[in-house]
Design an enzyme around this catalytic site. Structure first.
Site, PDB file in Angstrom:
ATOM      1  N   GLN A 133      59.484  74.388  27.733  1.00  0.00           N
ATOM      2  CA  GLN A 133      60.585  74.398  26.796  1.00  0.00           C
ATOM      3  C   GLN A 133      60.715  73.058  25.924  1.00  0.00           C
ATOM      4  O   GLN A 133      60.945  73.369  24.857  1.00  0.00           O
ATOM      5  CB  GLN A 133      61.901  74.777  27.459  1.00  0.00           C
ATOM      6  CG  GLN A 133      62.830  74.940  26.486  1.00  0.00           C
ATOM      7  CD  GLN A 133      64.335  75.413  27.252  1.00  0.00           C
ATOM      8  OE1 GLN A 133      64.667  74.360  27.629  1.00  0.00           O
ATOM      9  NE2 GLN A 133      64.871  76.718  26.900  1.00  0.00           N
ATOM     10  N   ILE A 192      46.827  42.784  -1.245  1.00  0.00           N
ATOM     11  CA  ILE A 192      46.420  43.468  -2.280  1.00  0.00           C
ATOM     12  C   ILE A 192      45.375  44.648  -1.978  1.00  0.00           C
ATOM     13  O   ILE A 192      44.188  44.473  -1.459  1.00  0.00           O
ATOM     14  CB  ILE A 192      45.599  42.440  -3.568  1.00  0.00           C
ATOM     15  CG1 ILE A 192      46.485  41.478  -3.706  1.00  0.00           C
ATOM     16  CG2 ILE A 192      45.149  43.360  -4.435  1.00  0.00           C
ATOM     17  CD1 ILE A 192      47.811  41.611  -4.138  1.00  0.00           C
ATOM     18  N   GLU A 238      64.619  48.708   2.855  1.00  0.00           N
ATOM     19  CA  GLU A 238      65.996  47.949   2.776  1.00  0.00           C
ATOM     20  C   GLU A 238      66.369  47.832   1.190  1.00  0.00           C
ATOM     21  O   GLU A 238      67.373  47.869   0.690  1.00  0.00           O
ATOM     22  CB  GLU A 238      65.813  46.532   3.237  1.00  0.00           C
ATOM     23  CG  GLU A 238      66.058  46.523   4.738  1.00  0.00           C
ATOM     24  CD  GLU A 238      64.355  47.154   5.275  1.00  0.00           C
ATOM     25  OE1 GLU A 238      64.393  47.260   6.461  1.00  0.00           O
ATOM     26  OE2 GLU A 238      63.440  47.028   4.814  1.00  0.00           O
ATOM     27  N   GLN A 271      54.231  61.315  21.389  1.00  0.00           N
ATOM     28  CA  GLN A 271      54.423  61.406  22.592  1.00  0.00           C
ATOM     29  C   GLN A 271      53.885  62.870  23.460  1.00  0.00           C
ATOM     30  O   GLN A 271      53.765  62.752  24.579  1.00  0.00           O
ATOM     31  CB  GLN A 271      56.038  61.387  22.576  1.00  0.00           C
ATOM     32  CG  GLN A 271      56.587  61.384  23.991  1.00  0.00           C
ATOM     33  CD  GLN A 271      56.585  60.065  24.647  1.00  0.00           C
ATOM     34  OE1 GLN A 271      56.189  58.979  23.967  1.00  0.00           O
ATOM     35  NE2 GLN A 271      56.755  60.203  26.239  1.00  0.00           N
ATOM     36  N   GLU A 291      55.286  55.735  -8.429  1.00  0.00           N
ATOM     37  CA  GLU A 291      54.785  55.189  -7.138  1.00  0.00           C
ATOM     38  C   GLU A 291      55.234  55.798  -5.811  1.00  0.00           C
ATOM     39  O   GLU A 291      54.828  56.050  -4.919  1.00  0.00           O
ATOM     40  CB  GLU A 291      54.819  53.645  -7.190  1.00  0.00           C
ATOM     41  CG  GLU A 291      54.377  52.889  -5.927  1.00  0.00           C
ATOM     42  CD  GLU A 291      54.157  51.447  -6.116  1.00  0.00           C
ATOM     43  OE1 GLU A 291      53.900  50.917  -5.178  1.00  0.00           O
ATOM     44  OE2 GLU A 291      54.862  50.773  -7.075  1.00  0.00           O
ATOM     45  N   THR A 324      52.073  40.973  -5.059  1.00  0.00           N
ATOM     46  CA  THR A 324      52.752  40.222  -3.908  1.00  0.00           C
ATOM     47  C   THR A 324      52.142  38.853  -3.735  1.00  0.00           C
ATOM     48  O   THR A 324      50.753  38.751  -3.860  1.00  0.00           O
ATOM     49  CB  THR A 324      52.729  40.866  -2.445  1.00  0.00           C
ATOM     50  OG1 THR A 324      53.189  42.286  -2.781  1.00  0.00           O
ATOM     51  CG2 THR A 324      53.573  40.442  -1.524  1.00  0.00           C
ATOM     52  N   HIS A 341      51.316  64.044  23.110  1.00  0.00           N
ATOM     53  CA  HIS A 341      49.881  64.002  22.996  1.00  0.00           C
ATOM     54  C   HIS A 341      49.513  63.226  24.514  1.00  0.00           C
ATOM     55  O   HIS A 341      48.549  62.988  25.027  1.00  0.00           O
ATOM     56  CB  HIS A 341      48.969  63.277  22.243  1.00  0.00           C
ATOM     57  CG  HIS A 341      48.549  63.996  20.923  1.00  0.00           C
ATOM     58  ND1 HIS A 341      49.460  64.509  20.094  1.00  0.00           N
ATOM     59  CD2 HIS A 341      47.262  64.487  20.811  1.00  0.00           C
ATOM     60  CE1 HIS A 341      48.650  65.287  19.288  1.00  0.00           C
ATOM     61  NE2 HIS A 341      47.547  65.170  19.560  1.00  0.00           N
TER      62      HIS A 341
END
Length: 382
Positions: free
Chosen positions: A284, A160, A372, A341, A247, A129, A343
């Site tokens: 619940q 990197i 994308e 949430q 990868e 990149t 927690h």
């Protein structure tokens, strides 16, 4: 009944290897993780220790200095780290570097560098990149000009992984700037005392705080012509594309394990934490949310395991690998958000595993090809 998330491919021999890996992770990595997050890297000693124990590049053939395992051995390490939220080392990138050598390097290149990578003597990174290019690997501007029997590299790279500690960097560059894909090559750069090579800042990320993600600069960096990966110019883009299923399966393995780790730490928390005179687990709403999370974890485990088995058999295609990367990373973000949430305010604290997992999960939808791009790859295969 206790819900268990056991990989379908984990046989008896791999379970013994897993014991070694888990001991390394819990005794060598976990106690030093907080310090690594503060300093921005884990240091070289941890890499060398991993090499001594044989947990680096575990799917590289014995002829090149490692145990001769397969991708399942690699997955064991990624699983153990990810379910504990340990992101300081990136053995995945290190192994991807090793596989570029294994799949595309000359025999001399394999013999020279693979044993050193396996021993942890040098840390591997791959510099793709650049500022302004993102996922467009055909648009790289880093230039490598042939001068006599040497290449002279000029350019810069960013984001990197392993960049600060890297002793060996595979640099994606243009050897023919008049071409796009066919003008791209990969050069092997060994960094120690290398004139013109400079590591910039360790980047200040919102997550992955213990991981040394850095900028790299190349100012008239010279490497010998035998450091051209594979020995032929113009092959870099095709070399990069051929290793993408490997990868992206790694990202799937990490996502599945992180979801399972988040589920388990949340289950433990809600069983202990009380509100309005009862444990949070007694409500619940909590039970139903955890039921959905556990179901997602099971589905993810089945899909990821299928991809692992296909990869080992040499049958995993690019579209399916893109699917597992896309779906598992998206689910990872959703599941860990739900766990945070549950927690409450404590989930927002760095001292809690789920909080660190929450920010670390976000990058999974970006690196390895943004999601994308994954959608586009899948759509083209229809």
């Amino acid at each position: 009944m206790t819900i268990e998330f056991r990989p379908s491919w984990l046989d008896e021999d791999l379970a013994m290897y897993q014991d070694t890996v888990v001991r390394f992770v819990e005794t060598e990595m976990l106690p030093n993780d907080e310090a690594a997050r503060h300093q921005g890297h884990v240091g070289h000693d941890l890499w060398k220790r991993a090499g001594e124990l044989g947990v680096l590049c575990s799917d590289i053939p014995e002829a090149y200095g490692d145990g001769g395992g397969d991708f399942r051995h690699e997955a064991v390490l990624y699983d153990a780290m990810s379910r504990r939220g340990l992101t300081g080392m990136s053995p995945s990138v290190h192994s991807i570097v090793a596989h570029y050598f294994l799949n595309h390097g000359t025999e001399a290149q394999k013999q020279k560098w693979l044993p050193r990578l396996a021993r942890g003597e040098i840390v591997g990174a791959i510099a793709m990149t650049e500022p302004g290019t993102g996922s467009d690997l055909q648009g790289v501007r880093t230039r490598a000009e042939k001068r006599g029997n040497r290449y002279v590299i000029n350019g810069s790279k960013t984001f990197i992984t392993n960049g600060y500690l890297a002793g060996l960097v595979l640099v994606v560059c243009k050897t023919d700037p008049t071409q796009r894909a066919r003008g791209t090559s990969i050069l092997i750069v060994e960094t120690k005392d290398l004139k013109g090579y400079r590591v910039g800042r360790v980047l200040d990320k919102i997550g992955l705080k213990a991981q040394d993600t850095s900028e790299l600069f190349f100012d008239d960096v010279e490497v010998p012509e035998e450091n051209l990966l594979g020995g032929a110019e113009g092959q870099g883009f095709f070399q990069l594309m051929s290793d993408l299923p490997y990868e992206r399966t790694i990202i799937g393995v990490m996502a599945a394990a992180a979801m399972e780790g988040a589920y388990q730490t949340t289950l433990n928390y809600v069983r202990d934490r009380k509100a309005f005179g009862q444990t949070i687990a007694d409500f619940q709403n909590t039970r139903f949310r955890l039921a959905e999370i556990a179901t997602t974890c099971q589905v993810a485990r089945a899909f990821v395991d299928q991809c692992v088995e296909k990869l080992v058999a040499g049958q995993l295609d690019t579209a399916t690998a893109s699917m597992v990367k896309l779906w598992s990373s998206e689910q990872q973000g959703r599941v860990i958000d739900e766990c945070l949430q549950l927690h409450g305010g404590y989930g927002y604290m760095n001292e809690y595993l789920v909080g660190r997992m929450y920010v670390d999960a976000r990058i999974q939808r970006i690196y390895g090809g943004a999601n994308e791009v994954m959608r586009e790859v899948i759509a083209r295969a229809m």
